[in-house]
Design an enzyme around this catalytic site. Structure first.
Site, PDB file in Angstrom:
ATOM      1  N   CYS A 162       0.795  -1.227   0.000  1.00 29.89           N
ATOM      2  CA  CYS A 162       0.000   0.000   0.000  1.00 29.89           C
ATOM      3  C   CYS A 162       0.832   1.284   0.000  1.00 29.89           C
ATOM      4  CB  CYS A 162      -0.931   0.011   1.210  1.00 29.89           C
ATOM      5  SG  CYS A 162      -1.894  -1.502   1.375  1.00 29.89           S
ATOM      6  N   HIS A 197      -3.517   7.831   5.625  1.00 30.99           N
ATOM      7  CA  HIS A 197      -3.636   6.511   5.011  1.00 30.99           C
ATOM      8  C   HIS A 197      -5.073   6.027   5.212  1.00 30.99           C
ATOM      9  CE1 HIS A 197      -2.196   2.949   3.127  1.00 30.99           C
ATOM     10  NE2 HIS A 197      -2.505   2.188   4.147  1.00 30.99           N
ATOM     11  N   GLU A 251      -2.596   5.187  13.202  1.00 27.83           N
ATOM     12  CA  GLU A 251      -2.230   6.421  12.515  1.00 27.83           C
ATOM     13  C   GLU A 251      -2.550   7.647  13.358  1.00 27.83           C
ATOM     14  OE1 GLU A 251      -2.488   8.405   8.071  1.00 27.83           O
ATOM     15  OE2 GLU A 251      -3.937   6.858   8.609  1.00 27.83           O
ATOM     16  N   LYS A 297      -9.981   7.729   0.914  1.00 21.86           N
ATOM     17  CA  LYS A 297     -10.356   6.340   0.618  1.00 21.86           C
ATOM     18  C   LYS A 297     -11.842   6.119   0.856  1.00 21.86           C
ATOM     19  CE  LYS A 297      -5.913   4.024   1.486  1.00 21.86           C
ATOM     20  NZ  LYS A 297      -5.063   5.198   1.797  1.00 21.86           N
ATOM     21  N   HIS A 310      -9.580   1.895  -1.548  1.00 24.80           N
ATOM     22  CA  HIS A 310      -8.148   1.680  -1.359  1.00 24.80           C
ATOM     23  C   HIS A 310      -7.567   1.060  -2.629  1.00 24.80           C
ATOM     24  CE1 HIS A 310      -4.332   0.921   0.248  1.00 24.80           C
ATOM     25  NE2 HIS A 310      -4.627   0.361   1.410  1.00 24.80           N
ATOM     26  N   PHE A 317       1.301  -3.100   4.463  1.00 24.36           N
ATOM     27  CA  PHE A 317       1.610  -4.423   4.983  1.00 24.36           C
ATOM     28  C   PHE A 317       3.108  -4.670   4.822  1.00 24.36           C
ATOM     29  CE2 PHE A 317      -2.736  -6.740   4.354  1.00 24.36           C
ATOM     30  CZ  PHE A 317      -3.223  -6.106   5.474  1.00 24.36           C
TER      31      PHE A 317
END
Length: 381
Positions: free
Chosen positions: A140, A272, A283, A304, A309, A368
């Site tokens: 990502c 994010h 976050e 998003k 995403h 990830f």
């Protein structure tokens, strides 16, 4: 950007093969797309959907820049793009051909069509970009890593112009089915930072930008949309899927320091913000730790909630919201926000865009594998 400013949700029912076999049936799908408008039959046979999206976006970006890559500029210009999955649609189609339909042959262009560097290679060929050209695949964070590398190559003097950004198209049966296994997907909506959130929603698409040496751009009278001024990347080195507050905080702080900024100069963060509990809470905690009391003055939204995403392509699409904030003074909202979460007690610009005068913004990407990449941008002077 107009859709972001208006808080338009691009997430809806998926129109893909075998959708009835999926538990998750929604996504930020590009509907009404007709590849025949942009490409001939031979090109379509060679370009996966993610490559098609990239080339379309690259044409728009380079056309707007006014640049033509000939002679010396061609050699000093390159392309670095981000994608996590590359030609997932091609994988999906050909696995079906071999395993479900029992055929023993596939198209001879399957490998060059599915490879992650396909989009970068075709952009370089289409626009005569003979400098550094490659693809970054860091889940990502791919697009932010790609754009950060483009920034560093120009800053170091290695290149004058870099075409950069990212793309993704995982909205096929195999792509969605794989993500279902992680149990992080919402079946109804993406609600970042809202207490009743229940997971992420995938999207697809591309965004491409022309990064150019600032003095070179000024000398030719280019329209400068924003100035990239800092970049940082870190690794959590802790867990393959669970994010780390410390790793995220080091990336955020590093980008601010790389830009030579004071913390209180940052006015907006494009988060994010995936809509999963682990990401959203981590976050927010990282931002609070880095900015201290100034965190209460920051605006931080997740687009998003509108486009989904895009995995490896998401940071590139989200850079559009950063440019909109700097150039137009409009902060994109976090839509679908319904219930405050005490662990996400920041100004997440809920549901409606906001007019605001900001000079500096950050764009966060946390992937990830514990891979973090944060960009800092300033209003063009």
């Amino acid at each position: 950007m107009k859709a972001m400013a208006e808080g338009v949700c691009g997430i809806g029912p998926l129109d893909i093969r075998d959708v009835d076999r999926l538990s998750v049936k929604i996504g930020g799908q590009v509907h009404g797309y007709e590849p025949e408008v942009d490409f001939n039959r031979q090109q379509i046979a060679l370009y996966d959907r993610f490559t098609q999206f990239t080339l379309h976006a690259a044409r728009e970006a380079i056309g707007q820049s006014g640049l033509t890559f000939n002679d010396a500029l061609s050699v000093r210009s390159g392309v670095v793009l981000g994608t996590a999955g590359g030609g997932v649609n091609t994988w999906d189609e050909n696995y079906r051909t071999v395993y479900e339909e029992g055929k023993n042959r596939v198209h001879p262009f399957v490998v060059p069509k599915l490879m992650n560097n396909a989009a970068a290679s075709h952009v370089s060929m289409a626009f005569n970009l003979k400098g550094p050209s490659f693809t970054v695949a860091t889940a990502c964070a791919s697009s932010n890593h790609a754009m950060g590398q483009a920034f560093n190559m120009i800053r170091s003097g290695m290149s004058t112009v870099m075409v950069t950004g990212g793309s993704e198209s995982m909205l096929c049966f195999g792509g969605i089915k794989a993500w279902e296994g992680l149990r992080v997907m919402s079946r109804d909506a993406c609600r970042p930072f809202s207490a009743n959130r229940n997971g992420m929603v995938q999207g697809e698409g591309a965004a491409v930008f022309v990064f150019e040496d600032y003095e070179h751009a000024k000398a030719r009278g280019a329209e400068i949309l924003a100035e990239v001024i800092g970049f940082a990347m870190t690794s959590d080195a802790s867990d393959i899927v669970m994010p780390s507050k410390k790793g995220a905080a080091r990336a955020i702080k590093g980008a601010v320091e790389d830009a030579g900024l004071n913390l209180d100069e940052v006015g907006y963060i494009n988060a994010h913000g995936t809509g999963t509990a682990a990401n959203d809470k981590t976050e927010c905690a990282a931002v609070a730790d880095v900015f201290g009391h100034h965190a209460d003055q920051l605006m931080m939204s997740s687009t998003k909630s509108m486009h989904g995403h895009l995995i490896g392509g998401t940071g590139a699409v989200e850079l559009l919201a950063c440019i909109m904030a700097l150039r137009d003074g409009v902060i994109a909202p976090t839509i679908n926000y319904e219930e405050p979460d005490p662990e996400c007690a920041l100004d997440v610009v809920p549901n409606e865009a906001r007019d605001a005068n900001v000079d500096v913004v950050l764009s966060n990407a946390f992937a990830f594998g514990g891979l973090n990449a944060v960009l800092a941008l300033r209003r063009a002077s």
